[in-house]
Design a protein around this motif. Structure first.
Motif, PDB file in Angstrom:
ATOM      1  N   THR A  81       2.613   5.289  -0.207  1.00 43.72           N
ATOM      2  CA  THR A  81       1.265   5.303  -0.772  1.00 43.72           C
ATOM      3  C   THR A  81       0.821   3.876  -1.058  1.00 43.72           C
ATOM      4  O   THR A  81       1.647   2.986  -1.252  1.00 43.72           O
ATOM      5  N   ASP A  82      -0.496   3.653  -1.083  1.00 48.15           N
ATOM      6  CA  ASP A  82      -1.010   2.319  -1.393  1.00 48.15           C
ATOM      7  C   ASP A  82      -0.585   1.886  -2.787  1.00 48.15           C
ATOM      8  O   ASP A  82      -0.208   0.736  -3.004  1.00 48.15           O
ATOM      9  N   ILE A  83      -0.644   2.805  -3.735  1.00 48.50           N
ATOM     10  CA  ILE A  83      -0.251   2.486  -5.114  1.00 48.50           C
ATOM     11  C   ILE A  83       1.245   2.185  -5.178  1.00 48.50           C
ATOM     12  O   ILE A  83       1.676   1.244  -5.851  1.00 48.50           O
ATOM     13  N   GLY A  84       2.048   2.938  -4.470  1.00 47.06           N
ATOM     14  CA  GLY A  84       3.483   2.700  -4.430  1.00 47.06           C
ATOM     15  C   GLY A  84       3.828   1.353  -3.810  1.00 47.06           C
ATOM     16  O   GLY A  84       4.709   0.633  -4.303  1.00 47.06           O
ATOM     17  N   LYS A  85       3.135   0.987  -2.750  1.00 42.58           N
ATOM     18  CA  LYS A  85       3.360  -0.321  -2.123  1.00 42.58           C
ATOM     19  C   LYS A  85       3.021  -1.444  -3.094  1.00 42.58           C
ATOM     20  O   LYS A  85       3.752  -2.430  -3.205  1.00 42.58           O
ATOM     21  N   ARG A  86       1.906  -1.292  -3.820  1.00 37.60           N
ATOM     22  CA  ARG A  86       1.505  -2.313  -4.789  1.00 37.60           C
ATOM     23  C   ARG A  86       2.500  -2.390  -5.940  1.00 37.60           C
ATOM     24  O   ARG A  86       2.842  -3.478  -6.422  1.00 37.60           O
ATOM     25  N   ALA A  87       3.012  -1.249  -6.389  1.00 34.99           N
ATOM     26  CA  ALA A  87       4.007  -1.225  -7.475  1.00 34.99           C
ATOM     27  C   ALA A  87       5.272  -1.971  -7.053  1.00 34.99           C
ATOM     28  O   ALA A  87       5.812  -2.769  -7.824  1.00 34.99           O
ATOM     29  N   VAL A  88       5.732  -1.738  -5.835  1.00 31.80           N
ATOM     30  CA  VAL A  88       6.928  -2.418  -5.344  1.00 31.80           C
ATOM     31  C   VAL A  88       6.680  -3.924  -5.260  1.00 31.80           C
ATOM     32  O   VAL A  88       7.520  -4.726  -5.680  1.00 31.80           O
ATOM     33  N   GLU A  89       5.522  -4.327  -4.746  1.00 35.48           N
ATOM     34  CA  GLU A  89       5.200  -5.750  -4.641  1.00 35.48           C
ATOM     35  C   GLU A  89       5.179  -6.414  -6.017  1.00 35.48           C
ATOM     36  O   GLU A  89       5.758  -7.491  -6.203  1.00 35.48           O
TER      37      GLU A  89
END
Length: 121
Positions: A81-89
């Motif tokens: 998910t876009d939110i998940g990718k941002r959280a990981v970053e």
């Protein structure tokens, strides 16, 4: 590393692999380290409602709140998910900064103090 506040908006739940269109959430999740990665330890929705994964001595979590917590946490920790990718970053960036600061002899409190001092100048 200390916990990381992760702000999210327009978070859309996915249940059974299908998006729940029309239901969007906004708030802040607290990401905590677990086995070198992160997990969501609490969620505060816009408006102030706190979601926790389990009841504790101070707060009783209903089964609906627990379910909602896990649905939102699943989106935040899902790297597809876009939110998940941002959280990981954001998590890895904070972790790298924390390690750099520790090598230089600074701690998290020093970074906060320096940022507050610079903002006041």
């Amino acid at each position: 590393m200390d916990d990381l506040e992760f702000a999210f908006e327009e978070l859309q739940l996915t249940i059974g692999g299908f998006p729940c269109e029309g239901a969007m959430f906004e708030g802040t999740a607290i990401l905590s380290e677990k086995d070198g990665l992160f997990e969501v330890s609490s969620i505060e929705l816009k408006g102030g409602h706190i979601l926790l994964p389990e009841s504790n001595r101070c707060y009783v979590v209903t089964s609906r709140e627990k379910m909602l917590f896990h649905w939102i946490a699943d989106v935040i920790t899902d790297t597809t998910t876009d939110i998940g990718k941002r959280a990981v970053e954001e998590w890895w960036e904070a972790l790298a900064n924390d390690r750099d600061d520790r090598r230089m002899g600074y701690g998290y409190g020093d970074r906060v103090y320096n940022a507050m001092r610079e903002a006041a100048e």
